[in-house]
Design a protein around this motif. Structure first.
Motif, PDB file in Angstrom:
ATOM      1  N   GLN A   1       6.577  -6.056 -11.663  1.00  0.00           N
ATOM      2  CA  GLN A   1       5.249  -6.420 -12.036  1.00  0.00           C
ATOM      3  C   GLN A   1       5.077  -7.405 -13.277  1.00  0.00           C
ATOM      4  OE1 GLN A   1       3.212  -2.497 -12.592  1.00  0.00           O
ATOM      5  NE2 GLN A   1       1.953  -3.526 -14.295  1.00  0.00           N
ATOM      6  N   ASP A   2       4.294  -8.222 -13.074  1.00  0.00           N
ATOM      7  CA  ASP A   2       4.010  -9.466 -13.844  1.00  0.00           C
ATOM      8  C   ASP A   2       3.581  -9.270 -15.289  1.00  0.00           C
ATOM      9  OD1 ASP A   2       4.606 -11.335 -12.055  1.00  0.00           O
ATOM     10  OD2 ASP A   2       2.592 -11.620 -11.426  1.00  0.00           O
TER      11      ASP A   2
ATOM     12  N   ASP B   1       1.721   1.043 -18.575  1.00  0.00           N
ATOM     13  CA  ASP B   1       2.182   1.072 -16.947  1.00  0.00           C
ATOM     14  C   ASP B   1       3.511   1.722 -17.111  1.00  0.00           C
ATOM     15  OD1 ASP B   1       0.148  -0.865 -16.017  1.00  0.00           O
ATOM     16  OD2 ASP B   1       1.179  -2.238 -17.465  1.00  0.00           O
TER      17      ASP B   1
ATOM     18  N   PHE C   1       3.913  -6.027 -17.486  1.00  0.00           N
ATOM     19  CA  PHE C   1       4.430  -4.515 -17.509  1.00  0.00           C
ATOM     20  C   PHE C   1       4.396  -3.883 -18.859  1.00  0.00           C
ATOM     21  CE2 PHE C   1       7.427  -0.945 -16.901  1.00  0.00           C
ATOM     22  CZ  PHE C   1       6.671  -0.318 -15.906  1.00  0.00           C
TER      23      PHE C   1
END
Length: 807
Positions: free
Chosen positions: A492-493, A499, A495
């Protein structure tokens, strides 16, 4: 000839008795001629009548020092006795004589201080002061040597002329660099070891200490280890516990033990043990040590681990499983023998009881015990130190078996340097070393022709032999039982902590989460603790007592099948025997990833555990890994990003490790280290240039990089007065009348500090950070007392306004 030459070295002790005692005691550890020569001359300056007056308590108004008077006595004795002193130094060439004179001058001049850089030696002001004193006072050096010490030397006097002094001493104001570099390693280590033996013997003799604990206990210790290991192996053999994991652990141990027996016959000294995490390395290392002891006799053991927090696991094995005598050397480890001796003295304050107490305290300070457990800081900083107090331990590094576990925890630039240093030390001092880890670095020299000669390891360590591996490593890493997890990439770009929290909450099984900063662990704990019933926070902001309790509670919860989430920094990733089905790890170098993953499905309870690898980011867009891993370590992160593929399994990491350590060896300069604030040096260059003081500045944990360390005592409650009792003991020290009284009070203080050690918290604080408030303004013993007990709890650790800044 002077007829009445009665001088004292210490109150009530004849000078000749002390000098002879130092010569005799230093011989136990060193046969180096510079040790013997320096011991003969080191205290001759105590003939100084002002020094003698000082011993009796008379007022002194003139020059009363002695070390540089001893230097002048040595140099001018050499001038009048060149053949005799050359023979005493066993110098076989002019170049060798030049070096040995310099070494001897260093030992004599600095035996009450630290070894300096030779380019700054000797101290010109000290020489001048000593020479000025002698210009008006003739001291009977020559007569004392011949009459009291039974030497047969030509008579001499000290008529100091600077130019002549430098000529006689072969000293021209700078180290003879080319001569030194011809045998730089031998010259350096011989100077260091001779110095260590001299100061060790000097302090022993001054304290009337003839108790050599290692010598007294070594045979019993070897018998104890042999018997205890035999019983444990029989009890837990693969026949009684036939699981595949236990079978492989037994097979691994037997293979390593058989190979060490074979390699010993080749006169090899340093070995590697590369075994998967959970492969039983602790018992295997002890089994190897037992085998070496069978063949080489009377060798003690030093078991070294990276961190104080993980020495407890080895202590538990020695104490509970093997029930053998050992000594843990750290600021927190209590010494039962010293405590008993202290109690005996307080109950019956005789001179004999006091002497026993002082002897046991000296044994602890100097590693004088057949089985030592210690940390990397104590081991590796001692091996290259120039400091008087540190080098007291070095003589007891001889005749040892070094069991060095989790060696990958050393700074990567120093892997090869310390392997080569140990190889040299072990050959010179009848010792052996086993380097152990699941992630073994490459330890051969890379060829880098562009480096200057003074930085090339192959020129310094000319006799280095690559350590022999004791296992068929690929065989074990390829076993299914050691293929226990796969790594899942979270790509995930952005995080964030939120998250990560959501991802953890989706799991039905227990999870271990290892993050890069204390701040991140606290933020995640705050996110999860209100949602999950069993969340545990663990980092270095907890006192040792609470950390140990937490680890035991976690193990018990896992054993009982409870759902638990442990949030920790990397202190959990090496040497802690803990087993989670799921592990999360923030971006880190490969060895840290593998060590962290080694806590996943450790005992193969399921076919494959799950490791989640991610790059955590802060709200400002910066990642925590970038804060921790800087300079070349940033390249280690790039390597991980490139080489760790989604779904890669444990068995596939062996080849990735090989590529990583090739990368390190080929891209880092061996021996580079930082000291002070953004200052840099190279260990190989320091040795080649005789820069003892510069190399001695090395610290495994650099305060300017990670912050200055402060110690805080956390009271149990408002009624806890343990610290105040230590203050009362310290006040008694001011009123002590004799050396013996002050010594026993200092020992009581030291024991008291160890008693409260499990409630002392070490906190690293950077230049722009605000430390927690404390109530004792004068910081006795270097320990602060936390003023507000509400700022600490066993659940969340130390809380203060700047916790988010802390690494």
């Amino acid at each position: 000839m002077v007829s009445d030459l009665k001088f004292q070295s210490h109150p009530g002790k004849p000078l000749e008795e002390h000098i002879c005692g130092v010569i005799e005691k230093s011989r136990r550890y060193s046969s180096l001629p510079i040790t013997r020569t320096a011991a003969l001359f080191h205290d001759l300056g105590k003939i100084n009548p002002n020094f003698q007056a000082k011993l009796t308590g008379d007022p002194i108004h003139d020059y009363s020092r002695h070390s540089y008077l001893s230097v002048l006595a040595f140099v001018y004795c050499f001038k009048a006795n060149q053949i005799a002193i050359t023979e005493l130094l066993e110098a076989e060439s002019k170049d060798e004589l030049i070096i040995k004179i310099l070494q001897t001058v260093a030992l004599i001049a600095y035996h009450h201080g630290d070894i300096p850089n030779f380019e700054n030696m000797p101290n010109a002001d000290e020489i001048s002061s000593a020479a000025n004193f002698l210009s008006g006072n003739t001291l009977p050096f020559s007569d004392f040597l011949n009459q009291n010490l039974q030497q047969k030397l030509n008579p001499f006097t000290v008529n100091y002329v600077e130019k002549e002094f430098r000529k006689v001493g072969n000293y021209n104001g700078m180290i003879h660099e080319k001569v030194w570099m011809q045998l730089a390693l031998d010259n350096y280590t011989n100077t260091q070891f001779a110095f260590a033996c001299l100061i060790h013997a000097d302090k022993r003799d001054a304290g009337k200490n003839n108790y050599f604990q290692t010598e007294e206990k070594i045979e019993e210790s070897i018998i104890e280890l042999n018997h205890s290991l035999g019983s444990v192996f029989e009890k837990h053999s693969s026949a009684t516990n036939p699981s595949r994991l236990n079978q492989l652990r037994t097979e691994l141990r037997l293979e390593a033990t058989e190979n060490i027996e074979k390699f010993l016959q080749q006169n090899r000294r340093v070995f590697t043990l590369t075994a998967p995490t959970g492969g039983g390395k602790t018992f295997t290392l002890l089994s190897i040590a037992r085998q070496i002891q069978k063949h080489k006799k009377n060798l003690g053991i030093i078991y070294a681990l990276p961190f104080l927090s993980i020495t407890e696991q080895v202590q538990n094995i020695l104490e509970n499983d093997l029930q053998i005598d050992y000594l843990t050397l750290s600021s927190k480890a209590q010494n039962n023998d010293i405590e008993k001796a202290q109690q005996a003295y307080e109950f019956n304050p005789t001179n004999d009881n006091l002497q026993k107490l002082i002897q046991l305290n000296f044994a602890e300070q100097t590693f004088d015990h057949p089985f030592i457990i210690t940390t990397f800081v104590q081991l590796f900083e001692t091996l290259i130190s120039n400091k008087n107090s540190t080098l007291l331990k070095l003589p007891n590094f001889s005749n040892r078996i070094f069991l060095i576990d989790e060696v990958q925890s050393l700074p990567p630039r120093l892997y090869i340097f310390f392997a080569a240093w140990l190889d040299d030390f072990c050959r010179k001092h009848d010792s052996y070393a086993i380097l152990s880890t699941a992630t073994m670095p490459k330890l051969d020299f890379p060829i880098k022709d562009y480096l200057p000669d003074e930085k090339k390891p192959e020129l310094l360590f000319r006799n280095y032999v690559l350590p022999l591996e004791l296992l068929n490593t690929e065989k074990y890493f390829g076993q299914d039982v050691f293929n226990r997890y796969k790594i899942n990439l979270i790509s995930q770009d952005t995080f964030l902590i939120a998250d990560l929290s959501k991802h953890i909450l989706s799991q039905e099984q227990s999870s271990l989460v290892i993050l890069n900063t204390i701040a991140d662990t606290k933020l995640l704990y705050n996110e999860l603790s209100g949602v999950l019933s069993h969340v545990v926070l663990l980092n270095t902001h907890f006192i040792p007592e609470d950390r140990s309790k937490k680890i035991e509670q976690i193990k018990e919860s896992l054993k009982n099948g409870e759902h638990i989430v442990l949030i920790s920094t990397q202190l959990i990733e090496a040497g802690v025997d803990i087993d989670f089905p799921i592990v999360y790890r923030d971006l880190c170098p490969l060895p840290s990833l593998i060590q962290s993953a080694g806590r996943c499905n450790r005992n193969k309870k399921v076919p494959l555990g799950q490791v989640y690898f991610f790059q955590l980011q802060k709200e400002n867009g910066r990642s925590s890994s970038e804060v921790i891993y800087k300079k070349e370590a940033a390249d280690f992160l790039k390597f991980c990003k490139k080489e760790i593929q989604d779904g890669i399994e444990e068995k596939e990491l062996f080849n990735v490790q090989s590529k990583f350590f090739d990368f390190i060896r080929n891209n880092l300069t061996i021996g580079d280290f930082d000291y002070g604030f953004e200052q840099h040096a190279n260990m190989i260059e320091c040795v080649n240039r005789a820069q003892f003081d510069l190399l001695g500045r090395f610290q495994l944990i650099n305060n300017d990089t990670f912050g200055e360390e402060y110690r805080y005592y956390i009271r149990k409650d408002e009624n806890d007065n343990a610290y105040d009792e230590l203050i009362e003991i310290m006040l008694q020290l001011k009123d002590s009348k004799t050396f013996e009284d002050s010594k026993q009070i200092k020992i009581r203080l030291n024991n008291g500090l160890k008693t409260i050690g499990n409630r002392i918290l070490n906190v690293r604080i950077g230049k722009n950070q605000t430390p927690p408030q404390y109530s004792n303004a004068d910081e006795k013993f270097g320990v602060r007392v936390l003023s507000d007990l509400d700022k600490y709890s066993s659940e969340t650790g130390l809380e203060f306004g700047t916790e988010n800044q802390f690494l």
